[in-house]
Design an enzyme around this catalytic site. Structure first.
Site, PDB file in Angstrom:
ATOM      1  N   LYS A 295       0.824  -1.257   0.064  1.00 58.60           N
ATOM      2  CA  LYS A 295       0.024   0.188  -0.236  1.00 58.60           C
ATOM      3  C   LYS A 295       1.008   1.250  -0.050  1.00 58.60           C
ATOM      4  CE  LYS A 295      -3.671   2.419   2.528  1.00 58.60           C
ATOM      5  NZ  LYS A 295      -4.693   2.417   3.714  1.00 58.60           N
ATOM      6  N   ARG A 305     -11.055   9.861   1.579  1.00 57.14           N
ATOM      7  CA  ARG A 305     -10.764  10.606   2.786  1.00 57.14           C
ATOM      8  C   ARG A 305     -11.891  11.635   2.803  1.00 57.14           C
ATOM      9  NH1 ARG A 305      -4.258  10.870   2.499  1.00 57.14           N
ATOM     10  NH2 ARG A 305      -3.815   8.487   2.929  1.00 57.14           N
ATOM     11  N   LYS A 317       1.208  10.112   5.930  1.00 59.81           N
ATOM     12  CA  LYS A 317       1.371   8.698   6.216  1.00 59.81           C
ATOM     13  C   LYS A 317       2.464   7.871   5.682  1.00 59.81           C
ATOM     14  CE  LYS A 317      -3.780   8.314   6.695  1.00 59.81           C
ATOM     15  NZ  LYS A 317      -5.048   7.223   6.588  1.00 59.81           N
ATOM     16  N   LYS A 348      -2.262  -1.471  -3.512  1.00 59.44           N
ATOM     17  CA  LYS A 348      -3.103  -0.475  -3.731  1.00 59.44           C
ATOM     18  C   LYS A 348      -2.151   0.901  -3.745  1.00 59.44           C
ATOM     19  CE  LYS A 348      -6.269   1.974  -1.059  1.00 59.44           C
ATOM     20  NZ  LYS A 348      -7.139   2.094   0.540  1.00 59.44           N
ATOM     21  N   SER A 374      -9.953   5.573  -5.003  1.00 55.58           N
ATOM     22  CA  SER A 374     -11.159   6.546  -5.448  1.00 55.58           C
ATOM     23  C   SER A 374     -10.683   7.614  -6.523  1.00 55.58           C
ATOM     24  CB  SER A 374     -11.375   7.409  -4.252  1.00 55.58           C
ATOM     25  OG  SER A 374     -10.297   7.930  -3.529  1.00 55.58           O
ATOM     26  N   TYR A 413     -14.859   0.852  -7.225  1.00 51.71           N
ATOM     27  CA  TYR A 413     -16.173   1.536  -7.135  1.00 51.71           C
ATOM     28  C   TYR A 413     -16.990   1.297  -8.524  1.00 51.71           C
ATOM     29  CZ  TYR A 413     -13.533   3.553  -3.398  1.00 51.71           C
ATOM     30  OH  TYR A 413     -12.816   3.473  -2.080  1.00 51.71           O
TER      31      TYR A 413
END
Length: 427
Positions: A295, A305, A317, A348, A374, A413
Site C-alpha cells: 500500500k 478521505r 502517512k 494499492k 477513489s 467503485y
C-alpha cells in the site's frame, strides 16, 4: 379438359401417373378449362399448376444420403453460393509484391469471433469486490468528489445497493464506515465496539444475504481523532506494536459479527501474523486475511478521505505506507505477509502500480488483489463527464488491464457499473 390432359401428357408419361393423380388432374382440368372446349396450347401457368398437382411430393421429398452421395460421385454435386468476392482496394493504392512473412499476428485479430477465441484475459463480475461507504443515518448522501457514490444508510441504502450488486453477479463487498466524531478517540477504541456501525452492518447483511462475502477494513483511521491508521505518540510517531494490539481486537470483533475476510490496511509491521493468531485463538480459523501488502503513500486517495472524513489531522502517512518510488520493497512485504499467514495479497493503488501487481503475481502463489482507488475512479468519471473519454470503454479497459497485470480480485467503485456492462454483453 383435353387442354389440361394434353399439358399433363407433355410433362409426364401417362403410365407413370397414379389413380389419385388422374383424379386430381380431372378435377383441376375442369376448373382450369372452364366452359370453353377449345383445344389450345397449354399456357405456362397451366403447366405449373398441373405439375404441382401431379407431383405434389416431388419437391418436398428429402433425398436419402445414398442418393446425395451418388449424385456427388456422379459429378453432380448440389450448387453452393459463389465464394466471397475479394474486396477491392481504394483507387490509387500502390501495387506491391506481397511481403514474405511466415507469421502475421493480425490473422488472429481479423474478426470479433477470432479475437474472442484468442483473448488471454477475461474479466467477470466474480472478480469484483464493491467498496461501500456506510454511516449511521437513514438517508443516502452523495459524495461530491466521487460522482455516483454515496454514504449509504446502513439499514436501507446498504441493503438496496447490495441487492443491485448481487443482481448483476457482484457477490462480494467491503465496508468502510463514516462514524460520528463523538466516538473517535486517540486510541480508536470504537474500532472493536461489538455494537459499532460495522458489526451491525455485517450482521444485517448476513441476515439478509447469507451467501454474501463480506470483506472488512482493519485500520484505526476511521475511528482515530488524529486521522491516522495507528495510535499517535505526542511527538507524532505512529506507534506500531500498540496499534497492532488494537487491530487484533478490531479483527476479532468483525469476525464475531460474521465477516468472511478481514483486511488490514494499516501497514503496521507484524500485524498479519498477530491478527492470524488472534483469530485462531478465538475460533475463527476459517476467516481469511487479505493483507494490504504493498500500500503506497499515494496522492490518489483524496476522494476516499473526503468520503470518510478521515484526513490526517497533521502530517502524512509516509512513515508506514510505502514510498511510490520503491519496487523491490514490495517483495519484502510480500515475503513477510506470506510467512505470517495472509491468504490474499493486495496492491494499492492499482493502475499506477501495474508493475507491482505483476511483481507479486510472478513471485507468489497466493491470490493477488488490487484496489482501483477513489482517485482512479474520479479521474475516469471527470474525463467522461466532459466528453474526453468514452466512460464505458475506459472503465472496462482499466479493469481489464488490472486483471491482465495479474490481479485475481479487483476492489473497484465501478463494480456495479462494470458488471452491468458485462452482463449486457452476454445476453
Amino acid at each position: 379438359m383435353a387442354l389440361v390432359l394434353t399439358a399433363a401428357q407433355s410433362l409426364k408419361p401417362p403410365c407413370s401417373l397414379g389413380r389419385d393423380t388422374h383424379l386430381r388432374l380431372r378435377r383441376t382440368g375442369s376448373f382450369l378449362a372452364g366452359p370453353s372446349n377449345r383445344r389450345e396450347a397449354p399456357s405456362l401457368a397451366v403447366k405449373l399448376a398441373i405439375t404441382a398437382i401431379a407431383e405434389p411430393a416431388a419437391t418436398d421429398r428429402t433425398r436419402t444420403i445414398e442418393e446425395c452421395e451418388a449424385a456427388v460421385v456422379a459429378g453432380d454435386p448440389p450448387a453452393a453460393p459463389p465464394p466471397p468476392v475479394k474486396a477491392k482496394p481504394p483507387k490509387g493504392t500502390p501495387v506491391v509484391t506481397p511481403l514474405f512473412l511466415s507469421r502475421r499476428p493480425r490473422r488472429n485479430r481479423k474478426s470479433a469471433t477470432i479475437r474472442a477465441a484468442c483473448q488471454e484475459t477475461i474479466i467477470s463480475p466474480a472478480n469484483f469486490v464493491l467498496p461501500l461507504f456506510i454511516h449511521e443515518g437513514e438517508e443516502d448522501h452523495p459524495i461530491g468528489a466521487m460522482p455516483g457514490c454515496y454514504r449509504l444508510g446502513w439499514k436501507h441504502g446498504l441493503i438496496q445497493e447490495v441487492y443491485k450488486a448481487r443482481d448483476v453477479g457482484v457477490c462480494s463487498v467491503v465496508l468502510f464506515p463514516k462514524v460520528p466524531d463523538a466516538v473517535k478517540s486517540a486510541t480508536g477504541d470504537e474500532a472493536y465496539n461489538p455494537n459499532g456501525l460495522v458489526p451491525r452492518a455485517i450482521q444485517l447483511l448476513k441476515d439478509k444475504y447469507p451467501d454474501l462475502v463480506i470483506y472488512t477494513d482493519v485500520a484505526l483511521d476511521p475511528y482515530s481523532s488524529d486521522g491516522h491508521d495507528g495510535i499517535v505518540r505526542e511527538d507524532g510517531v505512529i506507534m506500531n506494536d500498540e496499534t497492532v494490539h488494537q487491530l487484533c481486537k478490531q479483527a476479532v470483533a468483525q469476525a464475531r459479527a460474521g465477516a468472511d475476510v478481514v483486511s488490514p490496511s494499516d501497514m503496521m509491521d507484524g500485524r498479519v501474523g498477530a491478527i492470524r493468531r488472534a483469530l485462531d485463538a478465538d475460533g475463527f480459523q476459517d476467516v481469511s486475511i487479505m493483507s494490504y501488502t504493498a500500500k503506497y503513500a499515494s496522492a490518489f486517495y483524496g476522494p476516499f478521505r473526503e468520503a470518510l472524513d478521515s484526513n490526517p489531522r497533521f502530517g502524512d502517512k509516509k512513515t508506514y505506507q510505502m514510498n511510490p518510488a520503491n519496487f523491490r520493497e514490495a517483495l519484502l512485504e510480500t515475503q513477510l505477509d506470506e510467512e505470517e499467514g495472509a491468504d490474499i495479497l493486495m496492491v494499492k493503488p492499482a493502475m499506477p502500480y501495474l508493475d507491482v501487481i505483476r511483481l507479486l503475481r510472478d513471485n507468489c502463489q497466493l491470490p493477488i488483489s488490487a484496489y482501483q482507488v477513489s482517485g482512479e475512479y474520479s479521474m475516469i468519471k471527470a474525463a467522461a463527464a466532459v466528453g474526453m473519454l468514452d466512460e464505458k470503454k475506459a472503465i472496462l479497459e482499466s479493469l481489464l488491464c488490472i486483471k491482465r497485470a495479474g490481479a485475481d480480485i479487483i476492489l473497484t467503485y465501478f463494480a456495479l457499473q462494470a458488471a452491468t456492462y458485462l452482463c449486457a454483453e452476454h445476453t
